[in-house]
Design a protein around this motif. Structure first.
Motif, PDB file in Angstrom:
ATOM      1  N   ALA A 170     -38.604 -82.618  98.293  1.00 11.86           N
ATOM      2  CA  ALA A 170     -37.545 -82.723  97.208  1.00 11.86           C
ATOM      3  C   ALA A 170     -37.207 -84.108  97.310  1.00 11.86           C
ATOM      4  N   ASP A 171     -37.113 -84.825  98.687  1.00  9.16           N
ATOM      5  CA  ASP A 171     -36.924 -86.239  98.491  1.00  9.16           C
ATOM      6  C   ASP A 171     -37.975 -87.164  98.383  1.00  9.16           C
ATOM      7  N   VAL A 172     -37.450 -88.453  97.749  1.00 10.99           N
ATOM      8  CA  VAL A 172     -38.514 -89.425  97.435  1.00 10.99           C
ATOM      9  C   VAL A 172     -38.934 -90.141  98.525  1.00 10.99           C
ATOM     10  N   PRO A 173     -40.015 -90.320  98.782  1.00 14.34           N
ATOM     11  CA  PRO A 173     -40.479 -91.116 100.095  1.00 14.34           C
ATOM     12  C   PRO A 173     -39.916 -92.387 100.122  1.00 14.34           C
ATOM     13  N   ARG A 174     -39.493 -92.794 101.255  1.00 10.44           N
ATOM     14  CA  ARG A 174     -38.960 -93.954 101.635  1.00 10.44           C
ATOM     15  C   ARG A 174     -40.001 -95.194 101.989  1.00 10.44           C
ATOM     16  N   ARG A 175     -41.192 -94.773 102.205  1.00  8.81           N
ATOM     17  CA  ARG A 175     -41.939 -95.666 102.541  1.00  8.81           C
ATOM     18  C   ARG A 175     -43.436 -95.107 102.204  1.00  8.81           C
ATOM     19  N   GLY A 176     -44.601 -95.713 102.557  1.00 11.17           N
ATOM     20  CA  GLY A 176     -45.926 -95.473 102.278  1.00 11.17           C
ATOM     21  C   GLY A 176     -46.299 -95.445 100.703  1.00 11.17           C
ATOM     22  N   ALA A 177     -47.533 -95.238 100.557  1.00  9.62           N
ATOM     23  CA  ALA A 177     -48.150 -95.281  99.231  1.00  9.62           C
ATOM     24  C   ALA A 177     -47.586 -94.358  98.195  1.00  9.62           C
TER      25      ALA A 177
END
Length: 214
Positions: A108-115
């Motif tokens: 549900a959460d948008v990634p904070r790092r990575g591709a």
């Protein structure tokens, strides 16, 4: 076009939005904002067409990449680091370009790092799209236009309704179908469980949304 690891590579959605930019046409000196610029491909094209271009991205690596590519293409572009349009709150634009993260994801959460930060956008794919829709009226001058590309998997109808609610005149200006890429192939079963894919469907619809502040 330089594109180091971790910076979104220009691909079909980029070229689709670029074609929409070319069709829109911009006058010399028109103020253009490219949100989530990545490698800077769209910002550079807008500058080549005569726009006075500002580009924004949330990652330091993308900001550095866009600045480098602008220099290599002999284009003058102001590139800022920020979340959506937060870096340039006091300004409005004749044209806003946006290729946001839009792929539905199990998390549900948008990634904070990575591709995956470049494409994962919550379980409905709308975590960033809805924020762009909500903020669009404050970014656009009267008569200004938003051009945004996203997947049919995250409900273009919802985008049109959202833009209508905030007072913009919105339409789907183009649609294409492309074969699934690696990300969608990796989560086909999950997408079918969510009923976002039907039958043995193996193509993704991409749409360009055009919204004008009349």
């Amino acid at each position: 076009m330089v594109r180091p690891p971790g910076v979104y590579a220009p691909q079909r959605d980029t070229w689709l939005l670029m074609a929409a930019l070319d069709r829109e046409g911009i006058g010399p000196g028109a103020a253009v904002l490219d949100i989530g610029t990545g490698s800077g491909a769209l910002a550079i094209r807008a500058a080549q067409l005569g726009g006075k271009v500002t580009a924004v991205d949330i990652t330091r690596r993308a900001v550095a990449t866009a600045r480098l590519n602008a220099t290599l293409h002999l284009c003058r572009i102001a590139v800022h680091r920020g979340d959506l349009a937060s870096a340039i709150r006091a300004h409005t634009f004749d044209l806003v370009l946006c290729n946001p993260p839009y792929v539905p994801a199990p998390a549900a959460d948008v990634p904070r790092r990575g591709a995956a930060r470049s494409w994962d956008a919550g379980t409905d794919g709308r975590a960033v799209v809805d924020r762009v829709c909500e903020g669009a009226p404050t970014m656009l001058r009267r008569g200004g236009v938003l051009l945004m590309v996203h997947s049919g998997l995250c409900d273009p109808g919802a985008t049109l309704r959202h833009l209508d609610r905030v007072g913009l005149d919105a339409t789907v200006s183009n649609r294409v179908h492309i074969p699934f890429g690696p990300v969608l192939r990796s989560r086909e079963d999950w997408l079918r469980e969510r009923e976002l894919l039907e039958g043995e469907e193996k193509t993704e619809e991409l749409v360009v949304i055009r919204a004008e502040r009349t």
